[in-house]
Write a protein that holds these residues in place. Structure first.
Motif, PDB file in Angstrom:
ATOM      1  N   ALA A  10       0.907  -1.390   0.168  1.00 34.76           N
ATOM      2  CA  ALA A  10       0.210  -0.120   0.080  1.00 34.76           C
ATOM      3  C   ALA A  10       0.692   1.298  -0.043  1.00 34.76           C
ATOM      4  CB  ALA A  10      -1.011  -0.082   1.171  1.00 34.76           C
ATOM      5  N   ALA A  11       1.827   1.116   0.718  1.00 37.68           N
ATOM      6  CA  ALA A  11       2.864   2.336   0.798  1.00 37.68           C
ATOM      7  C   ALA A  11       3.683   2.553  -0.380  1.00 37.68           C
ATOM      8  CB  ALA A  11       4.041   2.062   1.967  1.00 37.68           C
ATOM      9  N   LEU A  12       3.786   1.467  -1.113  1.00 40.34           N
ATOM     10  CA  LEU A  12       4.540   1.477  -2.448  1.00 40.34           C
ATOM     11  C   LEU A  12       3.646   2.324  -3.377  1.00 40.34           C
ATOM     12  CD1 LEU A  12       7.020   0.331  -4.202  1.00 40.34           C
ATOM     13  CD2 LEU A  12       5.701  -1.494  -4.717  1.00 40.34           C
ATOM     14  N   LEU A  13       2.280   1.714  -3.421  1.00 40.33           N
ATOM     15  CA  LEU A  13       1.436   2.389  -4.196  1.00 40.33           C
ATOM     16  C   LEU A  13       1.178   3.804  -4.149  1.00 40.33           C
ATOM     17  CD1 LEU A  13      -1.066  -0.668  -4.367  1.00 40.33           C
ATOM     18  CD2 LEU A  13       0.573  -0.120  -6.301  1.00 40.33           C
ATOM     19  N   LYS A  14       1.100   4.165  -3.022  1.00 40.86           N
ATOM     20  CA  LYS A  14       0.842   5.621  -2.653  1.00 40.86           C
ATOM     21  C   LYS A  14       2.113   6.372  -3.194  1.00 40.86           C
ATOM     22  CE  LYS A  14      -0.152   8.676   1.035  1.00 40.86           C
ATOM     23  NZ  LYS A  14      -0.412   8.838   2.745  1.00 40.86           N
ATOM     24  N   ALA A  15       3.460   5.720  -2.843  1.00 37.71           N
ATOM     25  CA  ALA A  15       4.648   6.852  -3.513  1.00 37.71           C
ATOM     26  C   ALA A  15       4.569   6.630  -5.079  1.00 37.71           C
ATOM     27  CB  ALA A  15       5.808   5.995  -3.020  1.00 37.71           C
ATOM     28  N   TYR A  16       4.367   5.477  -5.649  1.00 33.26           N
ATOM     29  CA  TYR A  16       4.163   5.701  -7.097  1.00 33.26           C
ATOM     30  C   TYR A  16       3.058   6.707  -7.596  1.00 33.26           C
ATOM     31  CZ  TYR A  16       7.587   2.043  -8.534  1.00 33.26           C
ATOM     32  OH  TYR A  16       9.021   1.769  -8.764  1.00 33.26           O
ATOM     33  N   LEU A  21       3.682   7.497 -11.462  1.00 34.35           N
ATOM     34  CA  LEU A  21       4.256   6.645 -12.079  1.00 34.35           C
ATOM     35  C   LEU A  21       3.714   5.223 -12.190  1.00 34.35           C
ATOM     36  CD1 LEU A  21       7.905   6.771 -10.664  1.00 34.35           C
ATOM     37  CD2 LEU A  21       7.275   7.687 -12.788  1.00 34.35           C
ATOM     38  N   LYS A  22       3.752   4.413 -13.496  1.00 31.93           N
ATOM     39  CA  LYS A  22       2.842   3.085 -13.517  1.00 31.93           C
ATOM     40  C   LYS A  22       3.780   2.132 -13.545  1.00 31.93           C
ATOM     41  CE  LYS A  22      -1.254   4.834 -15.346  1.00 31.93           C
ATOM     42  NZ  LYS A  22      -2.277   4.712 -14.202  1.00 31.93           N
ATOM     43  N   LEU A  37      -0.921  -9.233  -4.964  1.00 30.84           N
ATOM     44  CA  LEU A  37      -0.663  -8.540  -3.869  1.00 30.84           C
ATOM     45  C   LEU A  37      -1.147  -6.912  -3.965  1.00 30.84           C
ATOM     46  CD1 LEU A  37       0.137  -8.003  -0.906  1.00 30.84           C
ATOM     47  CD2 LEU A  37       2.619  -7.932  -1.785  1.00 30.84           C
ATOM     48  N   LEU A  38      -0.521  -6.468  -5.246  1.00 38.50           N
ATOM     49  CA  LEU A  38      -0.637  -5.170  -5.499  1.00 38.50           C
ATOM     50  C   LEU A  38      -2.027  -4.771  -5.535  1.00 38.50           C
ATOM     51  CD1 LEU A  38       2.487  -4.586  -7.458  1.00 38.50           C
ATOM     52  CD2 LEU A  38       2.146  -3.738  -5.132  1.00 38.50           C
ATOM     53  N   THR A  39      -2.787  -5.432  -6.473  1.00 42.65           N
ATOM     54  CA  THR A  39      -4.186  -5.161  -6.795  1.00 42.65           C
ATOM     55  C   THR A  39      -5.290  -5.615  -5.801  1.00 42.65           C
ATOM     56  OG1 THR A  39      -4.470  -7.450  -8.011  1.00 42.65           O
ATOM     57  CG2 THR A  39      -3.579  -5.451  -9.543  1.00 42.65           C
ATOM     58  N   GLU A  40      -4.614  -6.119  -4.803  1.00 40.85           N
ATOM     59  CA  GLU A  40      -5.887  -6.502  -3.282  1.00 40.85           C
ATOM     60  C   GLU A  40      -5.854  -4.860  -2.711  1.00 40.85           C
ATOM     61  OE1 GLU A  40      -5.183  -8.964   0.431  1.00 40.85           O
ATOM     62  OE2 GLU A  40      -4.212  -9.871  -1.423  1.00 40.85           O
ATOM     63  N   ILE A  41      -4.984  -3.975  -2.882  1.00 39.32           N
ATOM     64  CA  ILE A  41      -4.986  -2.859  -2.459  1.00 39.32           C
ATOM     65  C   ILE A  41      -6.038  -1.978  -3.302  1.00 39.32           C
ATOM     66  CG2 ILE A  41      -3.797  -0.683  -1.864  1.00 39.32           C
ATOM     67  CD1 ILE A  41      -2.633  -3.282  -0.654  1.00 39.32           C
TER      68      ILE A  41
END
Length: 163
Positions: A10-16, A21-22, A37-41
């Motif tokens: 979740a933190a990673l996605l927020k930073a991107y 960035l995609k 995992l990423l798309t669970e957020i």
């Protein structure tokens, strides 16, 4: 997945998202676990552009353009193929950053030179050289090898933000 990993994702996605960035993934031994995992957020669609599950050699070649001669010369579980997977995911998506993962999760398939637990990663970024990471987790069991690879894939996505 463990809750700490989900928080990290979740933190990673927020930073991107903050950097507009995609990302894309090209996964073999992890079978889509990183993308899952990423798309669970919630809200991940702002960052996750696409994920390729390229489990077979044919999928690596046909979906993301890994050269067949590269696979023939080095084997699917190798530095050149991991880097080509990441570069192929980047080239065949609208992502800015891509990670490629190929390895031997076990319990079979290992050899003396490519043992169970060997995983190669590629990190490709627009305008930057592709990075390679090799991990030898050992014969921890299929699930543990795959989950360890997910953690290292997240670390590579994190590294791309700081380099």
């Amino acid at each position: 997945m463990n809750p700490d990993l989900k928080q990290r994702a979740a933190a990673l996605l927020k930073a991107y998202e903050q950097k507009s960035l995609k990302i894309a993934t090209a996964e073999s031994c992890t079978g889509g676990l990183v993308a899952a995992l990423l798309t669970e957020i919630a809200g991940s669609s702002a960052v996750v552009e696409r994920g390729f599950v390229t489990y077979s050699n044919e999928a690596k070649i046909e979906l993301i353009g890994v050269p067949a001669d590269l696979v023939a010369a080095h084997g699917a579980v190798s530095e050149p193929v991991a880097k080509a997977m990441a570069e192929g995911a980047l080239a065949n998506s609208r992502a800015d950053v891509a990670v490629g993962i190929t390895g031997i999760a076990g319990p079979s398939g290992g050899t003396a030179t490519k043992p169970v637990g060997l995983v190669h990663f590629g990190l490709a970024r627009k305008g930057a050289p592709t990075i390679h990471l090799e991990r030898r987790y050992g014969d921890l069991g299929r699930e543990a090898v795959r989950h360890s690879a997910v953690e290292d894939a997240l670390a590579l996505f994190e590294k791309a933000l700081t380099d």
